[in-house]
Every structure is written in structure tokens, then in C-alpha cells.
Design a protein around this motif. Structure first.
Motif, PDB file in Angstrom:
ATOM      1  N   THR A  70       4.138 -10.693  12.388  1.00 41.03           N
ATOM      2  CA  THR A  70       4.304 -11.378  11.107  1.00 41.03           C
ATOM      3  C   THR A  70       4.395 -10.341   9.992  1.00 41.03           C
ATOM      4  O   THR A  70       3.950  -9.195  10.145  1.00 41.03           O
ATOM      5  CB  THR A  70       3.118 -12.323  10.804  1.00 41.03           C
ATOM      6  OG1 THR A  70       1.903 -11.565  10.762  1.00 41.03           O
ATOM      7  CG2 THR A  70       2.994 -13.406  11.868  1.00 41.03           C
ATOM      8  N   ALA A  71       4.967 -10.770   8.874  1.00 46.19           N
ATOM      9  CA  ALA A  71       5.065  -9.880   7.716  1.00 46.19           C
ATOM     10  C   ALA A  71       4.956 -10.684   6.432  1.00 46.19           C
ATOM     11  O   ALA A  71       5.459 -11.805   6.346  1.00 46.19           O
ATOM     12  CB  ALA A  71       6.381  -9.108   7.736  1.00 46.19           C
ATOM     13  N   PHE A  72       4.277 -10.097   5.456  1.00 43.76           N
ATOM     14  CA  PHE A  72       4.236 -10.658   4.108  1.00 43.76           C
ATOM     15  C   PHE A  72       5.268  -9.933   3.258  1.00 43.76           C
ATOM     16  O   PHE A  72       5.291  -8.705   3.227  1.00 43.76           O
ATOM     17  CB  PHE A  72       2.862 -10.454   3.469  1.00 43.76           C
ATOM     18  CG  PHE A  72       1.778 -11.333   4.021  1.00 43.76           C
ATOM     19  CD1 PHE A  72       1.481 -12.552   3.420  1.00 43.76           C
ATOM     20  CD2 PHE A  72       1.054 -10.942   5.135  1.00 43.76           C
ATOM     21  CE1 PHE A  72       0.465 -13.359   3.921  1.00 43.76           C
ATOM     22  CE2 PHE A  72       0.036 -11.742   5.640  1.00 43.76           C
ATOM     23  CZ  PHE A  72      -0.253 -12.965   5.034  1.00 43.76           C
ATOM     24  N   ILE A  73       6.114 -10.695   2.580  1.00 45.95           N
ATOM     25  CA  ILE A  73       6.996 -10.124   1.573  1.00 45.95           C
ATOM     26  C   ILE A  73       6.393 -10.439   0.219  1.00 45.95           C
ATOM     27  O   ILE A  73       6.160 -11.608  -0.115  1.00 45.95           O
ATOM     28  CB  ILE A  73       8.415 -10.705   1.690  1.00 45.95           C
ATOM     29  CG1 ILE A  73       9.109 -10.128   2.926  1.00 45.95           C
ATOM     30  CG2 ILE A  73       9.224 -10.420   0.425  1.00 45.95           C
ATOM     31  CD1 ILE A  73      10.496 -10.661   3.138  1.00 45.95           C
ATOM     32  N   ILE A  74       6.107  -9.401  -0.566  1.00 45.21           N
ATOM     33  CA  ILE A  74       5.455  -9.587  -1.859  1.00 45.21           C
ATOM     34  C   ILE A  74       6.182  -8.760  -2.918  1.00 45.21           C
ATOM     35  O   ILE A  74       6.372  -7.552  -2.747  1.00 45.21           O
ATOM     36  CB  ILE A  74       3.969  -9.171  -1.804  1.00 45.21           C
ATOM     37  CG1 ILE A  74       3.257  -9.829  -0.617  1.00 45.21           C
ATOM     38  CG2 ILE A  74       3.277  -9.543  -3.113  1.00 45.21           C
ATOM     39  CD1 ILE A  74       1.797  -9.443  -0.494  1.00 45.21           C
ATOM     40  N   ASN A  75       6.579  -9.408  -4.006  1.00 45.80           N
ATOM     41  CA  ASN A  75       7.225  -8.705  -5.104  1.00 45.80           C
ATOM     42  C   ASN A  75       6.216  -7.838  -5.859  1.00 45.80           C
ATOM     43  O   ASN A  75       5.039  -8.202  -5.971  1.00 45.80           O
ATOM     44  CB  ASN A  75       7.854  -9.696  -6.078  1.00 45.80           C
ATOM     45  CG  ASN A  75       9.161 -10.256  -5.582  1.00 45.80           C
ATOM     46  OD1 ASN A  75       9.557 -10.027  -4.439  1.00 45.80           O
ATOM     47  ND2 ASN A  75       9.839 -11.016  -6.419  1.00 45.80           N
ATOM     48  N   PRO A  76       6.666  -6.730  -6.420  1.00 42.57           N
ATOM     49  CA  PRO A  76       5.739  -5.843  -7.131  1.00 42.57           C
ATOM     50  C   PRO A  76       5.038  -6.488  -8.317  1.00 42.57           C
ATOM     51  O   PRO A  76       3.950  -6.058  -8.692  1.00 42.57           O
ATOM     52  CB  PRO A  76       6.650  -4.697  -7.600  1.00 42.57           C
ATOM     53  CG  PRO A  76       7.793  -4.699  -6.649  1.00 42.57           C
ATOM     54  CD  PRO A  76       8.014  -6.143  -6.308  1.00 42.57           C
ATOM     55  N   ASP A  77       5.648  -7.504  -8.944  1.00 43.11           N
ATOM     56  CA  ASP A  77       5.043  -8.116 -10.134  1.00 43.11           C
ATOM     57  C   ASP A  77       4.122  -9.286  -9.800  1.00 43.11           C
ATOM     58  O   ASP A  77       3.810 -10.114 -10.657  1.00 43.11           O
ATOM     59  CB  ASP A  77       6.118  -8.570 -11.127  1.00 43.11           C
ATOM     60  CG  ASP A  77       7.129  -9.537 -10.533  1.00 43.11           C
ATOM     61  OD1 ASP A  77       7.122  -9.729  -9.299  1.00 43.11           O
ATOM     62  OD2 ASP A  77       7.927 -10.102 -11.304  1.00 43.11           O
ATOM     63  N   VAL A  78       3.678  -9.359  -8.541  1.00 42.39           N
ATOM     64  CA  VAL A  78       2.692 -10.356  -8.130  1.00 42.39           C
ATOM     65  C   VAL A  78       1.287  -9.816  -8.396  1.00 42.39           C
ATOM     66  O   VAL A  78       1.031  -8.620  -8.235  1.00 42.39           O
ATOM     67  CB  VAL A  78       2.867 -10.712  -6.633  1.00 42.39           C
ATOM     68  CG1 VAL A  78       1.614 -11.346  -6.054  1.00 42.39           C
ATOM     69  CG2 VAL A  78       4.062 -11.640  -6.449  1.00 42.39           C
TER      70      VAL A  78
END
Length: 223
Positions: A85-93
Motif C-alpha cells: 500500500t502507499a499513501f499519496i500526500i500533497n506537500p501542503d497537507v
């Protein structure tokens, strides 16, 4: 489930390093930062930040392929490295509560049809229903109906609700299912990648889940 966090950086080293620091403090998961051919000093700053920390990995993209292509680099790396599994997270989160990771992973592993799971994004409405002709003729009416639908769903006391699509700023992805869909559409540079993935999921009997018990802040909301 062995999981990796993917952060896509493009000229946002300050946000990327702040988010990475939050994640390191709130979870034991490893982080892979993809630099999308930044034109500033991102590489130097991020390289120094990653130095000596085995939980951090930096990958430099040879081109700026946008959201889809950049995150696909991270997804391929995750699969090749044995993650499921992988989490995709934007830098501005902004992450206030580290339980968001376990909550999303628990829903993902508990639902065989789940392609991806996302938390509540504070002050932003989810997208629970597939758009139709009414959505384009009377967009406000469609959004009102979605809010009513969300209110009804929240009263059902379920751990998570099935929604049409998730926001790309934070989602937990089943990598094997994502590979079956051939990942994000590389031709989508910045917009519509979420809708394209939503249609792929529908055509393959896969679902997105929205966990309303945990939340994150996105962009200026978290500042």
C-alpha cells in the motif's frame, strides 16, 4: 500491510520538509519524496534533510510530468520495493493526528473492493456521487444533493462511506489494484486525474472509501 508514504515536490521544499517532519513525528512509516524536476533549490534542501535517515528516500524525476506521472514514479518504486500500500500526500497537507494512517489502512484491508481510502478534509465537501447531466446544468443543486447524501450516510454509523472519488491530496492506495488499472493517467498533467481514476475504478468494480472519523487540513486551511 507494508506501506510507504509518497510526497511529490515541485518547488515547494518548505512545505515538503514541514510535512515530512510531521509524518516522522506521528508515524513509523517510511517516506519517499519525488522531486518533479524542481527549478529552485529543492534538491539541495531535501537531500540534506534525508541524509542519514533510513526512513527517507529521495527520487529525482528527469522531467516534470505533473501530478500523475510524478506520483506514478513513487507508486512504481513502492511496488518494486515490496510495499503493498502507499499513501499519496500533497506537500501542503497538514496532519494533526497520526491516527489518520491506521484508520485509512484498516478500512483498506477490511474491504475487498477498496482501491483507495481517504480521510475527511476539513472544510471541504467530499464527492460521493458520480456527476450526471444535472451536475453540469445545475451544479449547485448537485452539490446540495451530495451534502444531503453525506448527512444521511454519516448517520448510519459506518466506519467509512463509499464515494465516487477522493481528493488526490491525501489517499491510501492498494498497489496491486492500482497496477491493474495501469496507475494514474500520465497524460493528465494536473487536472482531472481523480475523475479519470474514478471512472477506471467503476469500470473494474473497485471503490473509494471516505473515512469521516479522521481528518486532515489542506492548503491554507492548515496554516
Amino acid at each position: 500491510m507494508k506501506s510507504l508514504i509518497i510526497i511529490l515536490n515541485y518547488n515547494t521544499p518548505r512545505d515538503t520538509l514541514r510535512l515530512s517532519g510531521q509524518i516522522l513525528d506521528k508515524t513509523s512509516l517510511p517516506i519517499c519524496i519525488i522531486d518533479n524536476k524542481s527549478t529552485d533549490n529543492s534538491i539541495d534542501l531535501i537531500s540534506n534533510f534525508c541524509k542519514g535517515n533510513e526512513r527517507l528516500k529521495l527520487i529525482e524525476s528527469p522531467v516534470n510530468g505533473g501530478f500523475s506521472a510524478g506520483n506514478n514514479i513513487g507508486l512504481h518504486y513502492a511496488i518494486d520495493s515490496g510495499f503493498s500500500t502507499a499513501f499519496i500526500i500533497n506537500p501542503d497537507v497538514y496532519i494533526q493526528d497520526g491516527s489518520v494512517f491506521d484508520a485509512c489502512l484498516n478500512v483498506l484491508k477490511s474491504n475487498d473492493s477498496a482501491l483507495a481510502v481517504g480521510p475527511k478534509i476539513n472544510d471541504v465537501d467530499p464527492y460521493p456521487i458520480r456527476p450526471n447531466l444535472l451536475s453540469f446544468i445545475l451544479p449547485p443543486a448537485h452539490r446540495l444533493f451530495e451534502r444531503f447524501y453525506c448527512k444521511i450516510q454519516s448517520e448510519c454509523d459506518l466506519e467509512a462511506d463509499v464515494v465516487y472519488r477522493l481528493y488526490g491530496c491525501f489517499c491510501c492506495i492498494d498497489l496491486l489494484k492500482m497496477a491493474r488499472l495501469d496507475f494514474f493517467d500520465d497524460a493528465s498533467f494536473l487536472y482531472f486525474e481523480e475523475q479519470i481514476l474514478a471512472e477506471k475504478a467503476l469500470n473494474n468494480n473497485l471503490s473509494f472509501y471516505y473515512v469521516h472519523s479522521v481528518s486532515i487540513d489542506h492548503g491554507l486551511q492548515g496554516s
